[in-house]
Design a protein around this motif. Structure first.
Motif, PDB file in Angstrom:
ATOM      1  N   LEU A  15       0.803  -1.221   0.000  1.00  0.00           N
ATOM      2  CA  LEU A  15       0.000   0.000   0.000  1.00  0.00           C
ATOM      3  C   LEU A  15       0.835   1.271   0.000  1.00  0.00           C
ATOM      4  CD1 LEU A  15      -2.743  -1.109   2.563  1.00  0.00           C
ATOM      5  CD2 LEU A  15      -2.661  -1.444   0.081  1.00  0.00           C
ATOM      6  N   GLY A  16       2.136   1.135  -0.230  1.00  0.00           N
ATOM      7  CA  GLY A  16       2.984   2.331  -0.268  1.00  0.00           C
ATOM      8  C   GLY A  16       2.775   3.162  -1.514  1.00  0.00           C
ATOM      9  N   SER A  18       0.293   4.855  -2.909  1.00  0.00           N
ATOM     10  CA  SER A  18      -1.037   5.454  -2.784  1.00  0.00           C
ATOM     11  C   SER A  18      -1.282   6.527  -3.835  1.00  0.00           C
ATOM     12  CB  SER A  18      -1.215   6.049  -1.376  1.00  0.00           C
ATOM     13  OG  SER A  18      -0.189   6.980  -1.101  1.00  0.00           O
ATOM     14  N   ARG A 170      -1.945  -6.980   4.051  1.00  0.00           N
ATOM     15  CA  ARG A 170      -1.575  -5.680   3.501  1.00  0.00           C
ATOM     16  C   ARG A 170      -0.353  -5.136   4.219  1.00  0.00           C
ATOM     17  NH1 ARG A 170      -7.633  -2.892   3.355  1.00  0.00           N
ATOM     18  NH2 ARG A 170      -8.582  -4.424   1.927  1.00  0.00           N
ATOM     19  N   GLN A 172       1.971  -1.753   4.640  1.00  0.00           N
ATOM     20  CA  GLN A 172       2.057  -0.314   4.404  1.00  0.00           C
ATOM     21  C   GLN A 172       3.481   0.040   3.984  1.00  0.00           C
ATOM     22  OE1 GLN A 172      -0.291   1.966   4.492  1.00  0.00           O
ATOM     23  NE2 GLN A 172      -2.007   0.849   5.413  1.00  0.00           N
ATOM     24  N   HIS A 173       3.830  -0.410   2.780  1.00  0.00           N
ATOM     25  CA  HIS A 173       5.207  -0.244   2.325  1.00  0.00           C
ATOM     26  C   HIS A 173       5.261  -0.436   0.820  1.00  0.00           C
ATOM     27  CE1 HIS A 173       9.496   0.060   3.110  1.00  0.00           C
ATOM     28  NE2 HIS A 173       9.241   0.139   4.404  1.00  0.00           N
ATOM     29  N   PRO A 180       7.460  -3.774   8.479  1.00  0.00           N
ATOM     30  CA  PRO A 180       6.075  -3.820   7.986  1.00  0.00           C
ATOM     31  C   PRO A 180       5.441  -5.201   8.116  1.00  0.00           C
ATOM     32  CG  PRO A 180       7.611  -3.566   6.160  1.00  0.00           C
ATOM     33  CD  PRO A 180       8.390  -3.339   7.402  1.00  0.00           C
ATOM     34  N   PRO A 265       3.045   5.808   7.836  1.00  0.00           N
ATOM     35  CA  PRO A 265       3.420   4.998   6.673  1.00  0.00           C
ATOM     36  C   PRO A 265       4.248   5.778   5.655  1.00  0.00           C
ATOM     37  CG  PRO A 265       1.125   4.637   7.242  1.00  0.00           C
ATOM     38  CD  PRO A 265       1.589   5.785   8.089  1.00  0.00           C
ATOM     39  N   THR A 269       8.035   4.774   4.547  1.00  0.00           N
ATOM     40  CA  THR A 269       8.418   4.518   3.163  1.00  0.00           C
ATOM     41  C   THR A 269       9.579   5.408   2.745  1.00  0.00           C
ATOM     42  OG1 THR A 269       6.148   3.883   2.611  1.00  0.00           O
ATOM     43  CG2 THR A 269       7.580   4.512   0.786  1.00  0.00           C
TER      44      THR A 269
END
Length: 315
Positions: A15-16, A18, A170, A172-173, A180, A265, A269
């Protein structure tokens, strides 16, 4: 407790990504190409120029090879995901990526410590330097760094393979890494957390302390040298390594030892990108800009290429 909701994970959603995927693709592609070009140039110069056949440049060539591996572990998959509507990575691919990423991290920590000792031996014990850093010693030291990093990585990967995940997995990366994965797991993460903290001490802090001790000894020796000659030579060979060490250990510490409170997040990242992607690109620039021997080798290589390509060279 969450055993009923645990699912068999076949892939992770990353999900990094976005927003700004086209921009990220161009940015990471440029960084990757610069990393390959810069570090390949260092490898070629060290291999071709006899003046660079010394322990310092032997270890620098390993650092360049390591930086190429570092970037190649993460960036190609990042580029592929940047072109997809949903960034994903398979479960096995995630573990493999994490294994090689952590292996590179542990290897670089050890290698930077060995490079600091090499500078200490060259400056503080010049009469014993050829014996202390003989070809055999250098080969064993470099091989030990790689083995040390891979053994440490194997422990983290084994523990990560035992984690369970609930629902949609999921991260966040933008790539797979230990922090993560631990945040996404719904099983007991205590063994992995203990291993991560232990690695921070033995794989991260211990080499850093060796670097600090080596440079304190170097500083004490340099202060006793004639200012006009000794200082300039010592700092010209040490400044690039000091800058690389500072950049690497600061970013790696931020990546693996940031407090969970106030977690962001986006910040996570960014720090990981600096640590795993940007730093490998900067290392050859730092060494070339701060090292006259590398510049001289590059000029000789360019002159040789120009002479080889001139019309009269075939006469």
């Amino acid at each position: 407790m969450a055993g009923e909701n645990q699912t068999h994970v076949t892939e992770f959603m990353l999900l990094g990504f976005s927003y700004g995927q086209p921009f990220l693709f161009v940015l990471f592609l440029a960084i990757y190409l610069a990393t390959l070009l810069g570090n390949s140039a260092i490898l070629a110069l060290v291999s071709l120029d006899p003046h660079l056949h010394s322990p310092m440049y032997f270890f620098l060539s390993h650092l360049s090879c390591l930086d190429i591996c570092y970037s190649s572990v993460t960036v190609p998959k990042i580029l592929a995901n940047a072109l997809r509507p949903q960034a994903t990575i398979s479960y096995r691919g995630c573990l493999a990526q994490m294994f090689f990423l952590m292996g590179c991290a542990g290897t670089e920590c050890a290698l930077l410590a060995v490079m600091a000792y090499d500078r200490y031996a060259a400056i503080c014990q010049p009469l014993r330097y050829s014996h202390a850093m003989s070809r055999g010693v250098c080969v064993v030291a470099a091989a030990s760094c790689w083995l040390w990093g891979m053994l440490d990585s194997a422990v983290h990967t084994l523990l990560a393979s035992r984690l369970s995940f609930c629902g949609a997995a999921r991260l966040q990366h933008i790539f797979c890494d230990v922090p993560p994965l631990l945040r996404a797991a719904c099983s007991n993460t205590h063994p992995s957390e203990v291993a991560l903290h232990a690695a921070s001490v033995f794989v991260g802090l211990s080499p850093f302390l060796l670097v600090v001790i080596s440079y304190l000894r170097i500083l004490a020796t340099v202060l006793g040298m004639p200012m006009a000659t000794g200082w300039r030579k010592a700092f010209s060979t040490c400044s690039a390594h000091l800058l690389v060490v500072t950049l690497y250990f600061v970013t790696s510490n931020l990546n693996y030892n940031r407090p969970s409170s106030g977690y962001s997040p986006a910040a996570d990242t960014l720090v990981s990108a600096l640590y795993c992607i940007v730093t490998p690109m900067l290392n050859p620039l730092i060494y070339s800009l701060r090292n006259q021997e590398v510049w001289e080798a590059l000029r000789k290589a360019m002159r040789g290429r120009g002479m080889a390509g001139s019309p009269g060279s075939n006469a």
